[in-house]
Design a protein around this motif. Structure first.
Motif, PDB file in Angstrom:
ATOM      1  N   LYS A  61       0.867  -1.167  -0.023  1.00  0.00           N
ATOM      2  CA  LYS A  61       0.092   0.072   0.141  1.00  0.00           C
ATOM      3  C   LYS A  61       0.941   1.200  -0.092  1.00  0.00           C
ATOM      4  O   LYS A  61       0.739   2.289  -0.782  1.00  0.00           O
ATOM      5  N   THR A  90      -5.133  -9.223  -2.814  1.00  0.00           N
ATOM      6  CA  THR A  90      -6.336  -9.239  -1.668  1.00  0.00           C
ATOM      7  C   THR A  90      -7.479  -8.534  -2.382  1.00  0.00           C
ATOM      8  O   THR A  90      -7.087  -7.504  -3.145  1.00  0.00           O
ATOM      9  N   LEU A  91      -8.782  -8.767  -1.812  1.00  0.00           N
ATOM     10  CA  LEU A  91      -9.759  -7.814  -2.249  1.00  0.00           C
ATOM     11  C   LEU A  91      -9.641  -6.243  -1.899  1.00  0.00           C
ATOM     12  O   LEU A  91      -9.823  -5.250  -2.693  1.00  0.00           O
ATOM     13  N   ALA A  92      -9.045  -5.925  -0.844  1.00  0.00           N
ATOM     14  CA  ALA A  92      -8.497  -4.727  -0.532  1.00  0.00           C
ATOM     15  C   ALA A  92      -7.597  -3.980  -1.244  1.00  0.00           C
ATOM     16  O   ALA A  92      -7.808  -2.911  -1.744  1.00  0.00           O
ATOM     17  N   LYS A 126      -7.213  -4.940  -4.754  1.00  0.00           N
ATOM     18  CA  LYS A 126      -7.857  -4.576  -5.839  1.00  0.00           C
ATOM     19  C   LYS A 126      -8.774  -3.403  -5.618  1.00  0.00           C
ATOM     20  O   LYS A 126      -8.997  -2.699  -6.556  1.00  0.00           O
ATOM     21  N   ASN A 127      -9.397  -3.049  -4.562  1.00  0.00           N
ATOM     22  CA  ASN A 127     -10.127  -2.007  -4.186  1.00  0.00           C
ATOM     23  C   ASN A 127      -9.262  -0.787  -4.496  1.00  0.00           C
ATOM     24  O   ASN A 127      -9.704   0.316  -4.862  1.00  0.00           O
ATOM     25  N   ILE A 128      -8.077  -0.588  -3.585  1.00  0.00           N
ATOM     26  CA  ILE A 128      -6.974   0.350  -3.763  1.00  0.00           C
ATOM     27  C   ILE A 128      -6.737   0.716  -5.122  1.00  0.00           C
ATOM     28  O   ILE A 128      -6.832   1.971  -5.511  1.00  0.00           O
ATOM     29  N   GLY A 176      -8.575  -0.023  -7.857  1.00  0.00           N
ATOM     30  CA  GLY A 176      -9.671   0.310  -8.374  1.00  0.00           C
ATOM     31  C   GLY A 176      -9.994   1.980  -8.291  1.00  0.00           C
ATOM     32  O   GLY A 176     -10.176   2.552  -9.153  1.00  0.00           O
ATOM     33  N   GLU A 177      -9.861   2.527  -7.118  1.00  0.00           N
ATOM     34  CA  GLU A 177      -9.980   3.671  -6.565  1.00  0.00           C
ATOM     35  C   GLU A 177      -8.804   4.391  -7.230  1.00  0.00           C
ATOM     36  O   GLU A 177      -8.994   5.853  -7.664  1.00  0.00           O
ATOM     37  N   ASN A 190      -8.128   4.235 -10.100  1.00  0.00           N
ATOM     38  CA  ASN A 190      -8.485   3.947 -11.771  1.00  0.00           C
ATOM     39  C   ASN A 190      -7.418   3.104 -12.436  1.00  0.00           C
ATOM     40  O   ASN A 190      -6.783   3.211 -13.496  1.00  0.00           O
TER      41      ASN A 190
END
Length: 150
Positions: free
Chosen positions: A97, A128-130, A132-134, A136-137, A139
């Protein structure tokens, strides 16, 4: 055969989403195989991991060095690299991260409001899903290199 399929997948991403080459990045971490002497209170050998990244247009991003230690060195470190410490000396989800914020999010062309893709190895902390979400945010799409090919 797996390599060709993955290569075709990434080429398809590039064509299908019209990614700029400056917005396509490949990154992976590697343990340093050579002993490196760093002057601290005395000379000591340290295990290090380095996250290296390059954009598809050839621009290399700053190395992200992970030292196997609990605290940061007090000595002046070389410019042009980012140094972090971790007890085991390897990439963790938290360091990933940090890498995304310090290196990926500050690379050349990041302000271009286009979608981007990050090609990474299969380290479970990346997938991890977290994470992938980061991404995604930010872009960004994630393309994971199949096991044994990074």
């Amino acid at each position: 055969k797996k390599f060709i399929a993955f290569q075709q997948y990434v080429i398809g991403l590039h064509k299908g989403h019209d990614y700029l080459l400056s917005q396509m990045e490949n990154a992976d971490e590697t343990p340093a195989q050579k002993s490196v002497i760093i002057k601290t209170l005395g000379n000591e050998k340290m295990c290090i991991t380095v996250m290296l990244a390059v954009l598809a247009d050839g621009i290399k991003l700053p190395p992200y060095v992970i030292l196997k230690r609990k605290t940061m060195l007090k000595d002046q470190l070389p410019t042009g690299i980012i140094v972090r410490c971790q007890n085991q000396g390897w990439m963790s989800t938290d360091l990933m991260k940090d890498w995304l914020n310090i290196i990926w999010n500050r690379r050349p062309g990041v302000l271009v409001c286009k979608r981007r893709v990050l090609v990474l190895g299969t380290f479970k902390g990346y997938l991890t899903l977290a994470m992938k979400n980061i991404l995604g945010e930010m872009n960004a799409a994630l393309a994971a290199v199949p096991g044994g090919m990074s």
